[in-house]
Scaffold this active site. Structure first.
Site, PDB file in Angstrom:
ATOM      1  N   HIS A  45       6.063  -0.405   1.361  1.00 23.41           N
ATOM      2  CA  HIS A  45       5.672   0.573   0.332  1.00 23.41           C
ATOM      3  C   HIS A  45       6.574   0.479  -0.909  1.00 23.41           C
ATOM      4  O   HIS A  45       7.767   0.220  -0.784  1.00 23.41           O
ATOM      5  CB  HIS A  45       5.741   1.987   0.909  1.00 23.41           C
ATOM      6  CG  HIS A  45       5.069   2.084   2.243  1.00 23.41           C
ATOM      7  ND1 HIS A  45       3.736   1.818   2.414  1.00 23.41           N
ATOM      8  CD2 HIS A  45       5.559   2.389   3.477  1.00 23.41           C
ATOM      9  CE1 HIS A  45       3.433   1.958   3.696  1.00 23.41           C
ATOM     10  NE2 HIS A  45       4.522   2.296   4.361  1.00 23.41           N
ATOM     11  N   TYR A  90       0.856  -1.190   0.000  1.00 21.56           N
ATOM     12  CA  TYR A  90       0.000   0.000   0.000  1.00 21.56           C
ATOM     13  C   TYR A  90       0.895   1.244   0.000  1.00 21.56           C
ATOM     14  O   TYR A  90       2.088   1.148   0.316  1.00 21.56           O
ATOM     15  CB  TYR A  90      -0.993   0.003   1.178  1.00 21.56           C
ATOM     16  CG  TYR A  90      -0.391  -0.084   2.573  1.00 21.56           C
ATOM     17  CD1 TYR A  90      -0.264   1.049   3.374  1.00 21.56           C
ATOM     18  CD2 TYR A  90       0.028  -1.301   3.104  1.00 21.56           C
ATOM     19  CE1 TYR A  90       0.270   0.964   4.656  1.00 21.56           C
ATOM     20  CE2 TYR A  90       0.555  -1.394   4.381  1.00 21.56           C
ATOM     21  CZ  TYR A  90       0.675  -0.256   5.150  1.00 21.56           C
ATOM     22  OH  TYR A  90       1.202  -0.335   6.406  1.00 21.56           O
TER      23      TYR A  90
END
Ligand code: C5P
Length: 320
Positions: A296, A248
């Protein structure tokens, strides 16, 4: 005959001179008029407004979601199902909805946002926490912007010349929370339902639950200035801006995309990994060297930011 030709030439000359003078007069007048027209049609008073940016318009077209949760937001089950996976949420959609209801009994039902207007130019500095800020003397440039968005527990004291002193918005999640002064917006990025519960309790009875890192029991901040990010906006950033890469998006990347929605002009500071590919901070030596950019897609995020800078959508300050 000769005098007739001379008179004719003279008249022609006078006529041409008058025509030139008129053209020069009209041209300057016309340019002024055109500029006025363009200004009055422009969506903001900056030289270039983000609301007129083509790249941004394209990404918005592909499914922009409201960045902030409000009392009227209806989160789709699809967005909820994406969101619940990012930090292993176990509780269901009904529990989420009930928690959001409680949230807006305490905090402003609609985020306090200035809409773009043709007579104002809202400039923003988005300040990431990269080590590349050290020794830059960007401080005055950051403070010069109307909105200054900072992240997590990043300190200012002792780093003023590089990072400035002004903060209008502090982006955080419970595990990275810090106390704020009365005039700073607390912008919560919730990654699980407990984060919403934490917000409610940290402002009232105190929060005594646990997480993967220590949590503040209480927080000092102005509750009228609290803003909560919409989980559907997080999904939009992951899907549309990052093409679903990584688990994410990072808080910093989402904050940057948020700035593109709420500012007329965006200046980006403090983004970029160190030489080993780690997201090192300007204020500390990283305790874990293998962290890289965590869950990430750090490299991809950086490439997208570079693309935005190349396109002129944002101004990027590379640091040192
Ligand atoms: O490390 P932290 O999460 O507090 O930093 C805030 C944000 O700044 C990150 O989410 C990331 O987007 C950005 N950052 C960066 N390069 C670094 C450190 C942080 O781009 N070296």
């Amino acid at each position: 005959m000769y005098s007739f030709i001379r008179t004719f030439k003279l008249k022609l000359l006078i006529y041409l001179l008058a025509l030139t003078a008129l053209a020069v007069f009209l041209k300057s007048d016309f340019t002024d008029w055109l500029q006025l027209q363009l200004q009055s049609q422009s969506l903001c008073a900056c030289e270039k407004c983000l609301s007129e940016d083509n790249l941004l318009a394209l990404h918005r077209l592909r499914g922009l979601e409201e960045p902030f949760l409000s009392v009227n937001t209806t989160l789709s089950e699809d967005a909820f199902n994406w969101w619940k996976l990012i930090q292993g949420e176990q509780r269901d959609f009904f529990y989420y909805r009930a928690t959001v209801q409680k949230l807006f009994e305490l905090f402003p039902p609609v985020a306090d946002l200035k809409k773009p207007s043709s007579d104002s130019c809202r400039t923003c500095a988005v300040v990431g926490n990269s080590v590349n800020l050290k020794g830059t003397h960007y401080g005055p440039l950051i403070d010069f912007q109307d909105v200054v968005m900072r992240m997590n527990a990043a300190p200012i004291k002792g780093y003023e010349s590089d990072v400035g002193t002004k903060t209008t918005h502090r982006v955080m999640y419970p595990e990275s929370a810090v106390d704020l002064d009365h005039s700073t917006h607390l912008v919560l990025f919730p990654f699980k339902i407990q984060d919403l519960e934490w917000l409610i309790k940290a402002f009232t009875t105190g929060f005594f639950g646990r997480s993967y890192a220590p949590l503040k029991t209480k927080i000092k901040a102005n509750r009228d200035l609290v803003m909560v990010i919409n989980p559907a906006f997080m999904k939009y950033v992951h899907q549309i801006w990052l093409e679903n890469k990584g688990d994410y998006p990072s808080t910093g990347f989402m904050a940057l995309i948020l700035a593109l929605q709420i500012c007329d002009e965006v200046h980006v500071f403090g983004y970029g990994a160190d030489d080993d590919g780690n997201w090192s901070h300007y204020f500390e030596i990283l305790p874990i060297k293998q962290f890289k950019t965590g869950p990430h897609p750090g490299q991809h995020e950086y490439a997208v930011i570079q693309q935005l800078a190349k396109n002129g959508t944002v101004t990027f300050y590379k640091g040192r």
